[in-house]
Design a protein around this motif. Structure first.
Motif, PDB file in Angstrom:
ATOM      1  N   SER A  40       0.806  -1.213   0.000  1.00 43.21           N
ATOM      2  CA  SER A  40       0.000   0.000   0.000  1.00 43.21           C
ATOM      3  C   SER A  40       0.848   1.276   0.000  1.00 43.21           C
ATOM      4  CB  SER A  40      -0.911  -0.003   1.221  1.00 43.21           C
ATOM      5  OG  SER A  40      -1.775   1.093   1.196  1.00 43.21           O
ATOM      6  N   CYS A  41       1.787   1.399   0.952  1.00 43.86           N
ATOM      7  CA  CYS A  41       2.522   2.666   1.078  1.00 43.86           C
ATOM      8  C   CYS A  41       3.959   2.608   0.562  1.00 43.86           C
ATOM      9  CB  CYS A  41       2.542   3.124   2.533  1.00 43.86           C
ATOM     10  SG  CYS A  41       3.619   2.153   3.618  1.00 43.86           S
ATOM     11  N   GLY A  42       4.471   1.393   0.288  1.00 45.13           N
ATOM     12  CA  GLY A  42       5.825   1.274  -0.224  1.00 45.13           C
ATOM     13  C   GLY A  42       6.899   1.217   0.848  1.00 45.13           C
ATOM     14  N   GLU A  43       6.520   1.276   2.125  1.00 46.70           N
ATOM     15  CA  GLU A  43       7.486   1.180   3.226  1.00 46.70           C
ATOM     16  C   GLU A  43       8.367  -0.050   3.035  1.00 46.70           C
ATOM     17  OE1 GLU A  43       9.243   2.149   6.969  1.00 46.70           O
ATOM     18  OE2 GLU A  43       7.920   3.312   5.678  1.00 46.70           O
ATOM     19  N   ARG A  44       9.678   0.096   3.252  1.00 44.68           N
ATOM     20  CA  ARG A  44      10.625  -1.012   3.097  1.00 44.68           C
ATOM     21  C   ARG A  44      11.222  -1.381   4.443  1.00 44.68           C
ATOM     22  NH1 ARG A  44      14.420   0.663  -2.057  1.00 44.68           N
ATOM     23  NH2 ARG A  44      12.770   0.706  -3.623  1.00 44.68           N
ATOM     24  N   LEU A  45      11.297  -2.676   4.705  1.00 43.37           N
ATOM     25  CA  LEU A  45      11.957  -3.182   5.906  1.00 43.37           C
ATOM     26  C   LEU A  45      13.083  -4.109   5.470  1.00 43.37           C
ATOM     27  CD1 LEU A  45       8.828  -4.019   8.079  1.00 43.37           C
ATOM     28  CD2 LEU A  45      10.213  -1.939   8.118  1.00 43.37           C
ATOM     29  N   TYR A  46      14.291  -3.882   6.033  1.00 45.91           N
ATOM     30  CA  TYR A  46      15.474  -4.655   5.673  1.00 45.91           C
ATOM     31  C   TYR A  46      15.910  -5.504   6.857  1.00 45.91           C
ATOM     32  CZ  TYR A  46      15.721  -1.080   2.022  1.00 45.91           C
ATOM     33  OH  TYR A  46      15.435  -0.249   0.977  1.00 45.91           O
ATOM     34  N   SER A  47      16.551  -6.636   6.558  1.00 48.97           N
ATOM     35  CA  SER A  47      17.084  -7.490   7.613  1.00 48.97           C
ATOM     36  C   SER A  47      18.260  -6.796   8.292  1.00 48.97           C
ATOM     37  CB  SER A  47      17.541  -8.833   7.033  1.00 48.97           C
ATOM     38  OG  SER A  47      18.703  -8.639   6.232  1.00 48.97           O
ATOM     39  N   VAL A  48      18.622  -7.253   9.474  1.00 52.04           N
ATOM     40  CA  VAL A  48      19.759  -6.704  10.208  1.00 52.04           C
ATOM     41  C   VAL A  48      21.035  -6.863   9.384  1.00 52.04           C
ATOM     42  CG1 VAL A  48      21.181  -6.982  12.280  1.00 52.04           C
ATOM     43  CG2 VAL A  48      18.697  -7.095  12.450  1.00 52.04           C
ATOM     44  N   GLU A  49      21.198  -8.005   8.724  1.00 50.55           N
ATOM     45  CA  GLU A  49      22.387  -8.249   7.905  1.00 50.55           C
ATOM     46  C   GLU A  49      22.477  -7.253   6.756  1.00 50.55           C
ATOM     47  OE1 GLU A  49      20.074 -10.770   8.471  1.00 50.55           O
ATOM     48  OE2 GLU A  49      21.167 -11.675  10.142  1.00 50.55           O
ATOM     49  N   THR A  50      21.345  -6.953   6.131  1.00 51.36           N
ATOM     50  CA  THR A  50      21.318  -6.008   5.021  1.00 51.36           C
ATOM     51  C   THR A  50      21.671  -4.605   5.500  1.00 51.36           C
ATOM     52  OG1 THR A  50      19.697  -7.342   3.818  1.00 51.36           O
ATOM     53  CG2 THR A  50      19.883  -5.024   3.184  1.00 51.36           C
ATOM     54  N   VAL A  51      21.155  -4.205   6.654  1.00 48.50           N
ATOM     55  CA  VAL A  51      21.460  -2.884   7.206  1.00 48.50           C
ATOM     56  C   VAL A  51      22.949  -2.790   7.533  1.00 48.50           C
ATOM     57  CG1 VAL A  51      21.036  -1.295   9.130  1.00 48.50           C
ATOM     58  CG2 VAL A  51      19.122  -2.501   8.049  1.00 48.50           C
ATOM     59  N   ARG A  52      23.532  -3.850   8.071  1.00 49.58           N
ATOM     60  CA  ARG A  52      24.981  -3.867   8.340  1.00 49.58           C
ATOM     61  C   ARG A  52      25.769  -3.723   7.043  1.00 49.58           C
ATOM     62  NH1 ARG A  52      24.235  -8.432  12.510  1.00 49.58           N
ATOM     63  NH2 ARG A  52      23.948  -7.210  14.404  1.00 49.58           N
ATOM     64  N   ARG A  53      25.297  -4.366   5.985  1.00 46.36           N
ATOM     65  CA  ARG A  53      25.951  -4.244   4.678  1.00 46.36           C
ATOM     66  C   ARG A  53      25.889  -2.797   4.191  1.00 46.36           C
ATOM     67  NH1 ARG A  53      24.109  -6.964  -1.013  1.00 46.36           N
ATOM     68  NH2 ARG A  53      25.970  -6.399  -2.168  1.00 46.36           N
ATOM     69  N   PHE A  54      24.729  -2.145   4.354  1.00 44.18           N
ATOM     70  CA  PHE A  54      24.590  -0.736   3.991  1.00 44.18           C
ATOM     71  C   PHE A  54      25.625   0.110   4.737  1.00 44.18           C
ATOM     72  CE2 PHE A  54      19.677  -1.088   3.261  1.00 44.18           C
ATOM     73  CZ  PHE A  54      19.893  -1.776   2.093  1.00 44.18           C
ATOM     74  N   GLU A  55      25.760  -0.113   6.043  1.00 43.50           N
ATOM     75  CA  GLU A  55      26.702   0.658   6.860  1.00 43.50           C
ATOM     76  C   GLU A  55      28.131   0.459   6.381  1.00 43.50           C
ATOM     77  OE1 GLU A  55      25.759  -0.824  10.742  1.00 43.50           O
ATOM     78  OE2 GLU A  55      24.010   0.476  10.952  1.00 43.50           O
ATOM     79  N   ASN A  56      28.477  -0.785   6.046  1.00 40.79           N
ATOM     80  CA  ASN A  56      29.824  -1.099   5.562  1.00 40.79           C
ATOM     81  C   ASN A  56      30.101  -0.375   4.239  1.00 40.79           C
ATOM     82  OD1 ASN A  56      31.916  -2.518   4.060  1.00 40.79           O
ATOM     83  ND2 ASN A  56      31.872  -4.024   5.697  1.00 40.79           N
ATOM     84  N   ILE A  57      29.146  -0.417   3.326  1.00 41.17           N
ATOM     85  CA  ILE A  57      29.312   0.233   2.020  1.00 41.17           C
ATOM     86  C   ILE A  57      29.418   1.745   2.184  1.00 41.17           C
ATOM     87  CG2 ILE A  57      28.152   0.727  -0.180  1.00 41.17           C
ATOM     88  CD1 ILE A  57      27.078  -2.202  -0.021  1.00 41.17           C
ATOM     89  N   ARG A  58      28.571   2.339   3.034  1.00 36.22           N
ATOM     90  CA  ARG A  58      28.642   3.790   3.263  1.00 36.22           C
ATOM     91  C   ARG A  58      30.006   4.187   3.818  1.00 36.22           C
ATOM     92  NH1 ARG A  58      23.040   3.393   5.408  1.00 36.22           N
ATOM     93  NH2 ARG A  58      21.694   4.336   3.836  1.00 36.22           N
ATOM     94  N   ALA A  59      30.535   3.397   4.748  1.00 31.29           N
ATOM     95  CA  ALA A  59      31.853   3.691   5.324  1.00 31.29           C
ATOM     96  C   ALA A  59      32.935   3.618   4.250  1.00 31.29           C
ATOM     97  CB  ALA A  59      32.150   2.715   6.462  1.00 31.29           C
ATOM     98  N   LYS A  60      32.880   2.608   3.377  1.00 31.79           N
ATOM     99  CA  LYS A  60      33.850   2.494   2.292  1.00 31.79           C
ATOM    100  C   LYS A  60      33.752   3.686   1.342  1.00 31.79           C
ATOM    101  CE  LYS A  60      34.718  -2.431   1.952  1.00 31.79           C
ATOM    102  NZ  LYS A  60      34.721  -3.585   1.044  1.00 31.79           N
ATOM    103  N   LEU A  61      32.540   4.106   1.035  1.00 28.76           N
ATOM    104  CA  LEU A  61      32.352   5.261   0.159  1.00 28.76           C
ATOM    105  C   LEU A  61      32.970   6.512   0.783  1.00 28.76           C
ATOM    106  CD1 LEU A  61      28.667   4.688  -0.984  1.00 28.76           C
ATOM    107  CD2 LEU A  61      30.711   4.473  -2.421  1.00 28.76           C
ATOM    108  N   LYS A  62      32.750   6.724   2.085  1.00 31.32           N
ATOM    109  CA  LYS A  62      33.306   7.896   2.764  1.00 31.32           C
ATOM    110  C   LYS A  62      34.829   7.892   2.752  1.00 31.32           C
ATOM    111  CE  LYS A  62      30.879  10.140   6.147  1.00 31.32           C
ATOM    112  NZ  LYS A  62      30.346  10.346   7.482  1.00 31.32           N
ATOM    113  N   ARG A  63      35.417   6.696   2.911  1.00 32.84           N
ATOM    114  CA  ARG A  63      36.881   6.563   2.924  1.00 32.84           C
ATOM    115  C   ARG A  63      37.453   6.476   1.510  1.00 32.84           C
ATOM    116  NH1 ARG A  63      35.557   2.539   6.949  1.00 32.84           N
ATOM    117  NH2 ARG A  63      36.043   0.982   5.378  1.00 32.84           N
ATOM    118  N   GLN A  64      36.592   6.551   0.503  1.00 28.35           N
ATOM    119  CA  GLN A  64      36.967   6.452  -0.906  1.00 28.35           C
ATOM    120  C   GLN A  64      37.627   5.115  -1.232  1.00 28.35           C
ATOM    121  OE1 GLN A  64      38.742   9.981  -2.599  1.00 28.35           O
ATOM    122  NE2 GLN A  64      37.772  11.272  -1.062  1.00 28.35           N
ATOM    123  N   GLU A  65      37.214   4.054  -0.564  1.00 29.40           N
ATOM    124  CA  GLU A  65      37.691   2.691  -0.820  1.00 29.40           C
ATOM    125  C   GLU A  65      36.737   2.029  -1.804  1.00 29.40           C
ATOM    126  OE1 GLU A  65      37.967   0.783   2.990  1.00 29.40           O
ATOM    127  OE2 GLU A  65      39.491   2.196   3.703  1.00 29.40           O
TER     128      GLU A  65
END
Length: 79
Positions: A40-65
């Motif tokens: 109905s509204c498009g709300e997305r829920l991600y698993s804990v593992e997926t959220v951890r993956r997001f955090e890892n990727i964001r950190a790599k992007l910030k460090r330009q890795e």
């Protein structure tokens, strides 16, 4: 991943492959992940593992890795 029968916001949830855009520093990454999506509204829920993956990727992007990432184009700011 815990499957929810009802959206915490409004309605029913289904498991789908979705595209997620992540930003870190001046870089952006696009990836496909599995999520529970409200019909109905498009709300997305991600698993804990997926959220951890997001955090890892964001950190790599910030460090330009980004050597492990596949370039797909350029981004531009329009003023």
């Amino acid at each position: 991943m815990m499957l929810l029968e009802n959206c915490p916001v409004c309605s029913g949830m289904v498991k789908k492959e979705v595209e997620k855009i992540l930003r870190g520093g001046n870089h952006t990454a696009v990836l496909k992940v599995s999520a529970e999506v409200c019909l109905s509204c498009g709300e997305r829920l991600y698993s804990v593992e997926t959220v951890r993956r997001f955090e890892n990727i964001r950190a790599k992007l910030k460090r330009q890795e980004t050597e492990d990432f596949q370039p797909i184009g350029q981004s531009f700011r329009v003023r």
